[in-house]
Each structure stands twice: as structure tokens, then as C-alpha cells.
Design a protein around this motif. Structure first.
Motif, short mmCIF file in Angstrom:
data_model
loop_
_atom_site.label_atom_id
_atom_site.label_comp_id
_atom_site.label_asym_id
_atom_site.label_seq_id
_atom_site.Cartn_x
_atom_site.Cartn_y
_atom_site.Cartn_z
N ASP A 54 1.73 -3.03 8.51
CA ASP A 54 3.06 -2.79 8.02
C ASP A 54 2.99 -4.02 6.83
O ASP A 54 3.07 -5.12 6.94
N GLN A 55 2.42 -3.68 5.54
CA GLN A 55 2.50 -4.47 4.50
C GLN A 55 3.62 -4.47 3.46
O GLN A 55 4.33 -3.47 3.43
N ALA A 56 4.13 -5.62 2.93
CA ALA A 56 4.90 -5.47 1.80
C ALA A 56 4.37 -6.08 0.63
O ALA A 56 3.97 -7.18 0.65
N VAL A 57 4.59 -5.18 -0.44
CA VAL A 57 3.72 -5.62 -1.81
C VAL A 57 4.96 -6.13 -2.66
O VAL A 57 5.68 -5.18 -2.97
N GLU A 58 5.14 -7.09 -2.93
CA GLU A 58 6.14 -7.52 -4.04
C GLU A 58 5.54 -7.28 -5.45
O GLU A 58 4.43 -7.76 -5.84
N MET A 59 6.32 -6.37 -6.23
CA MET A 59 5.79 -5.80 -7.36
C MET A 59 6.28 -6.78 -8.55
O MET A 59 5.46 -6.72 -9.70
N GLY A 60 6.91 -7.76 -8.36
CA GLY A 60 7.55 -8.70 -9.51
C GLY A 60 8.50 -7.77 -10.33
O GLY A 60 8.88 -6.81 -10.02
N VAL A 61 8.63 -8.54 -11.38
CA VAL A 61 9.37 -8.15 -12.47
C VAL A 61 8.84 -7.70 -13.73
O VAL A 61 7.94 -8.09 -14.22
N SER A 62 9.16 -6.21 -14.23
CA SER A 62 8.62 -5.71 -15.33
C SER A 62 10.07 -5.47 -16.33
O SER A 62 10.98 -5.01 -15.97
N THR A 63 9.56 -5.50 -17.75
CA THR A 63 10.66 -5.14 -18.59
C THR A 63 10.73 -3.78 -18.86
O THR A 63 9.61 -3.07 -18.96
N HIS A 96 -21.56 11.60 15.89
CA HIS A 96 -21.65 10.20 14.93
C HIS A 96 -20.51 10.36 14.09
O HIS A 96 -20.47 11.24 13.36
N LEU A 97 -19.57 9.45 13.94
CA LEU A 97 -18.51 9.39 13.17
C LEU A 97 -19.07 8.35 11.89
O LEU A 97 -18.74 7.18 11.97
N ASN A 98 -19.66 8.67 10.79
CA ASN A 98 -19.99 7.98 9.80
C ASN A 98 -19.25 7.87 8.62
O ASN A 98 -19.50 7.07 7.71
N TRP A 99 -18.44 8.53 8.31
CA TRP A 99 -17.53 8.75 7.22
C TRP A 99 -16.07 8.65 7.33
O TRP A 99 -15.54 9.05 8.49
N PHE A 100 -15.23 8.27 6.52
CA PHE A 100 -13.75 8.21 6.67
C PHE A 100 -13.15 8.51 5.28
O PHE A 100 -13.77 8.63 4.19
N GLN A 101 -11.86 9.13 5.40
CA GLN A 101 -10.88 9.26 4.32
C GLN A 101 -9.65 8.63 4.55
O GLN A 101 -9.07 8.58 5.48
N VAL A 102 -9.07 7.89 3.26
CA VAL A 102 -7.96 7.36 3.47
C VAL A 102 -6.84 8.47 2.78
O VAL A 102 -7.14 8.84 1.55
N THR A 103 -5.73 8.56 3.37
CA THR A 103 -4.61 9.46 2.63
C THR A 103 -3.31 8.63 2.80
O THR A 103 -2.94 8.03 3.59
N PHE A 104 -2.77 8.69 1.30
CA PHE A 104 -1.62 7.82 1.18
C PHE A 104 -0.30 8.90 1.08
O PHE A 104 -0.55 9.99 0.65
N ASP A 105 0.64 8.79 1.73
CA ASP A 105 1.80 9.80 1.94
C ASP A 105 3.16 9.04 1.58
O ASP A 105 3.31 7.98 1.99
N GLY A 106 4.09 9.77 0.75
CA GLY A 106 5.51 9.11 0.40
C GLY A 106 5.92 10.39 -0.46
O GLY A 106 5.30 11.60 -0.46
N ILE A 107 7.17 10.18 -0.80
CA ILE A 107 8.01 11.29 -1.52
C ILE A 107 6.98 11.43 -2.79
O ILE A 107 6.97 10.59 -3.90
N PRO A 108 6.63 12.54 -3.02
CA PRO A 108 6.06 12.75 -4.56
C PRO A 108 6.96 12.67 -5.72
O PRO A 108 8.09 13.06 -5.51
N ASP A 109 6.50 12.29 -6.86
CA ASP A 109 6.98 12.58 -8.10
C ASP A 109 5.82 12.80 -8.97
O ASP A 109 5.37 12.04 -9.72
N GLY A 110 5.59 14.27 -9.09
CA GLY A 110 4.45 14.67 -9.76
C GLY A 110 3.12 14.09 -8.99
O GLY A 110 3.02 14.31 -7.91
N THR A 172 8.52 3.38 0.39
CA THR A 172 7.81 3.46 1.42
C THR A 172 6.78 4.22 1.27
O THR A 172 6.98 5.63 1.57
N LEU A 173 5.60 3.69 1.68
CA LEU A 173 4.24 4.53 1.63
C LEU A 173 3.56 4.46 2.84
O LEU A 173 3.45 3.29 3.33
N ARG A 174 3.04 5.41 3.37
CA ARG A 174 2.34 5.53 4.69
C ARG A 174 1.00 5.78 4.36
O ARG A 174 0.46 6.32 3.47
N PHE A 175 -0.01 5.25 5.20
CA PHE A 175 -1.32 5.58 5.11
C PHE A 175 -1.82 6.10 6.42
O PHE A 175 -1.67 5.65 7.24
#
Length: 180
Positions: A54-63, A96-110, A172-175
Motif C-alpha cells: 500500500d503505497q501513497a505517491v504524493e504528486m505535488g502541485v502542477s499549474t 519452474h517459474l522464471n518469468w513475471f508480468q505486472v498489471t496495473f488496474d484502475g478506472i480507465p480514461d482512454g 487508487t490504482l491496484r497492481f
């Protein structure tokens, strides 16, 4: 000679036994409920570091000017640490499990991940090779390394095809990590 005290103690019991079943069943419900649960125990080649689940990434301020001019905000790095990886089969005679894939999921916007709050922006995730994560679609597979491995990703705000409206935003994004 009958003791009155004994009769008083026996009388409630006798009345309960002699009352018809219908009268007993009319007692009002004093509350009831159910408990449901589900879960699973899985055996994976690696564990994910506890602080990375469970990570929180602070994106900061953009104009709005920066977003209109550049089309994107600054990149913020986040990491997923795979710990204690074993390339041995997880089950006797298993693969033998030698490979992995990461999938991110969230509400898509395109092809971006949708945000709540401000409008006209979305989130983009890229891996170290520059591959762009799309909601629900696995990133290209990578080779699993024994013991420990650090997966590094960039998260940034990107202009979306909507009218830009300033404001606070969140998402909120899941992986998940799949091994094969």
C-alpha cells in the motif's frame, strides 16, 4: 405437605413445556446475522515487500499552464520490491517459474488511469524500459531474478482529452504480479 417455594420454581418450567409450539415461535426476533468470508492461500515464487503493498505517491502541485504547455507533469518514482524469490518449482514436479508480468488496474480514461477531482488529466505509468502501462493490460514479461528484485515505475500526470479544470485530485490504482 407441599412447599410453596418448590411449586413456584417448577411452575415456569411446566408452563414452558405445556405451551403450544406456535406460541413459542411467536417470540420476537432479537436479532440475527451471518458472517461471510473468503480468501485464498497461494504459493508464489516471490513475496512483495510489506511497505510496497500500500503505497501513497504524493504528486505535488502542477499549474494549468505547465500542463497546457508541456502536456504532462513531473515524473514521480515508485518501486515494488520482490523479496525471497525462488526459481525452483513451487510444487513437486511443477514448472519452474522464471518469468513475471505486472498489471496495473484502475478506472480507465482512454489509455490513461482516471483520476477523481480535477478534470482534463489522467495518470500514466511507465516501467524502466519505457513501456506504458494501460489499465488491466499486463506489461511485457520480464525474467525473474533469484532472491530480490526491484521494479521501478514512473507515475505522472498527463493531459487527457477533456477540458482542463484545476483542483485537487486522487486515484487508487491496484497492481498484481503474475508468475509463469
Amino acid at each position: 405437605m407441599c412447599s410453596c417455594r418448590t411449586v413456584i420454581q417448577i411452575l415456569p418450567f411446566m408452563l414452558m413445556v405445556l405451551l403450544p409450539q406456535e406460541v413459542q415461535s411467536r417470540v420476537p426476533d432479537q436479532g440475527h446475522g451471518t458472517v461471510g468470508m473468503k480468501g485464498s492461500i497461494i504459493n508464489t515464487p516471490c513475496a512483495i515487500a510489506v511497505n510496497d503493498i500500500d503505497q501513497a505517491v504524493e504528486m505535488g502541485v502542477s499549474t494549468t499552464g505547465e500542463l497546457i504547455h508541456d502536456g504532462l507533469g513531473p515524473a514521480k518514482v515508485f518501486r515494488i520490491h520482490l523479496m525471497g524469490c525462488s526459481l525452483k518449482p513451487q510444487q513437486p514436479h511443477g514448472p519452474h517459474l522464471n518469468w513475471f508480468q505486472v498489471t496495473f488496474d484502475g478506472i480507465p480514461d482512454g489509455e490513461l488511469f482516471s483520476i477523481r477531482g480535477a478534470n482534463g488529466i489522467g495518470l500514466r505509468i511507465t516501467d524502466q524500459a519505457g513501456n506504458v502501462a494501460r489499465p488491466g493490460i499486463p506489461l511485457p514479461s520480464a525474467m525473474l531474478k533469484p532472491e530480490a528484485q526491484v521494479l521501478e515505475y514512473n507515475l505522472r500526470v498527463v493531459g487527457a482529452p477533456h477540458r482542463l479544470v484545476a483542483g485537487d485530485y486522487r486515484a487508487t490504482l491496484r497492481f498484481k504480479v503474475d508468475y509463469f
